[in-house]
Design a protein around this motif. Structure first.
Motif: not given
Length: 383
Positions: A258-287
């Protein structure tokens, strides 16, 4: 008539052997019509298992006729001879498969991994939007064309999902795939959401892309399952992965369906998007889950990636613009209950599919109902 003579009559000059299974083999061939090399899968229906012929084969044929995406292998022609041999003409992946590519060259740089993963994710979104699930996603089934673009192959375990009156997709009860890429719910042998299963496999694939090793050791399924259910993912420190890359992998390898990403969420993730800004190494996700995980699995940097599926026998090249009309005709015939015509990837062995002492992945507690008819939307191409 031998295979070379059969193919010659259809306008193909047979080349070298690309692979062979217990009831199928793959040959390269030059198409006089298409003017480039192709792969030809040759299936002997007399040797194929009954379950395959009656269940998986018709599904695959129906689905192959529907698919039209630049990151999915093209099927050019399907025909059958009177002696029970089936010939499927497909793209030829001249650069081999992703697993061999990584074993030879090592882990991919994140930019290269991002491009290939985006292509794969776009192909999966295209399938999921059609309510088609793959259920056997792994690096061996990701072929590379001459420009090293991803081509998703092997729809032998794919199916079209039924929807309940509520609109929800029905659970799948057929347990299939490869243990190293299988989600915890599948390893446990319980009914599962097939689209959500595909997402877990995507997480394993991305981990292999950027780490050059497997995220889990499947030599001990019971131990592996315990680690997965604890949501532990170890990232080799020497790879210096960005926080956003680890965050995406961690959220795909989420044991809670119930918490695993869906395919649309994957494609919209900041890492998948071009020129995405890096998160800190210990960054927490929205969950609130951190992508920094304990170094408890001890995955060595130089872990050898073995083929967890012993029967990958496909290769392709560039696609022709359209699927041959004969594909649709064969697909229509395959829908009849008594007809088992053709399949694209058939060289699957029982030992490949065994999970936790299950004798075969094609054993089901109950046969799923026939897939509902659905019209194909226009092609959605990946980058």
């Amino acid at each position: 008539m031998d295979d070379a003579a059969v193919l010659k009559r259809r306008g193909y000059i047979m080349g070298i052997n690309l692979g062979e299974g217990s009831y199928a083999k793959v040959k390269s061939a030059y198409s006089e019509r298409l003017k480039f090399n192709v792969a030809v899968k040759i299936i002997d229906r007399k040797k194929a298992p009954t379950d395959f012929l009656e269940k998986f084969l018709p599904r695959e044929i129906e689905i192959l006729a529907m698919l039209n995406h630049r990151s999915i292998v093209k099927t050019y022609e399907i025909f059958e001879t009177s002696d029970g041999k089936v010939y499927i003409v497909m793209e030829l992946g001249v650069q081999g498969d992703l697993l061999e590519f990584i074993k030879t060259r090592g882990a991919l740089h994140e930019d290269d991994a991002r491009k290939k993963f985006h292509q794969l994710s776009s192909a999966i979104k295209y399938c999921h939007d059609l309510d088609i699930v793959h259920r056997d996603l792994k690096c061996e089934n990701l072929l590379l064309d001459k420009d090293f673009n991803i081509k998703l192959s092997d729809f032998g375990f794919s199916k079209r999902c039924l929807r309940e009156d509520s609109g929800r997709l029905t659970l799948s009860k057929t347990f299939c795939g490869s243990a190293a890429y299988a989600a915890p719910e599948v390893l446990q042998g319980i009914p599962y959401q097939p689209k959500v299963y595909d997402i877990w496999s995507l997480g394993v694939i991305l981990y292999i892309m950027v780490c050059g090793s497997m995220p889990y050791d499947d030599s001990d399924i019971k131990k592996m399952l315990r680690i997965q259910k604890e949501h532990r993912v170890n990232f080799p420190r020497s790879k210096h992965l960005t926080g956003e890359c680890k965050d995406l992998i961690y959220r795909m390898l989420q044991p809670d369906v119930n918490r695993r990403l869906h395919i649309d969420e994957i494609l919209n993730h900041c890492w998948v998007q071009p020129k995405a800004r890096s998160l800190p190494a210990g960054a927490s996700n929205k969950e609130g889950e951190s992508s920094r995980t304990p170094d408890t699995l001890g995955v060595p940097d130089a872990t050898t990636i073995d083929k967890h599926s012993a029967t990958k026998v496909e290769a392709r090249e560039e696609a022709a613009p359209k699927i041959n009309p004969e594909v649709a005709a064969v697909a229509a015939a395959a829908a009849a209950p008594a007809v088992a015509s053709v399949a694209l990837e058939v060289s699957k062995q029982p030992e490949n599919m065994a999970f936790n002492n299950k004798p075969s992945a094609i054993e089901a507690t109950k046969e799923e109902a026939a897939e509902s008819a659905q019209q194909q939307p226009p092609e959605t191409n990946g980058p």
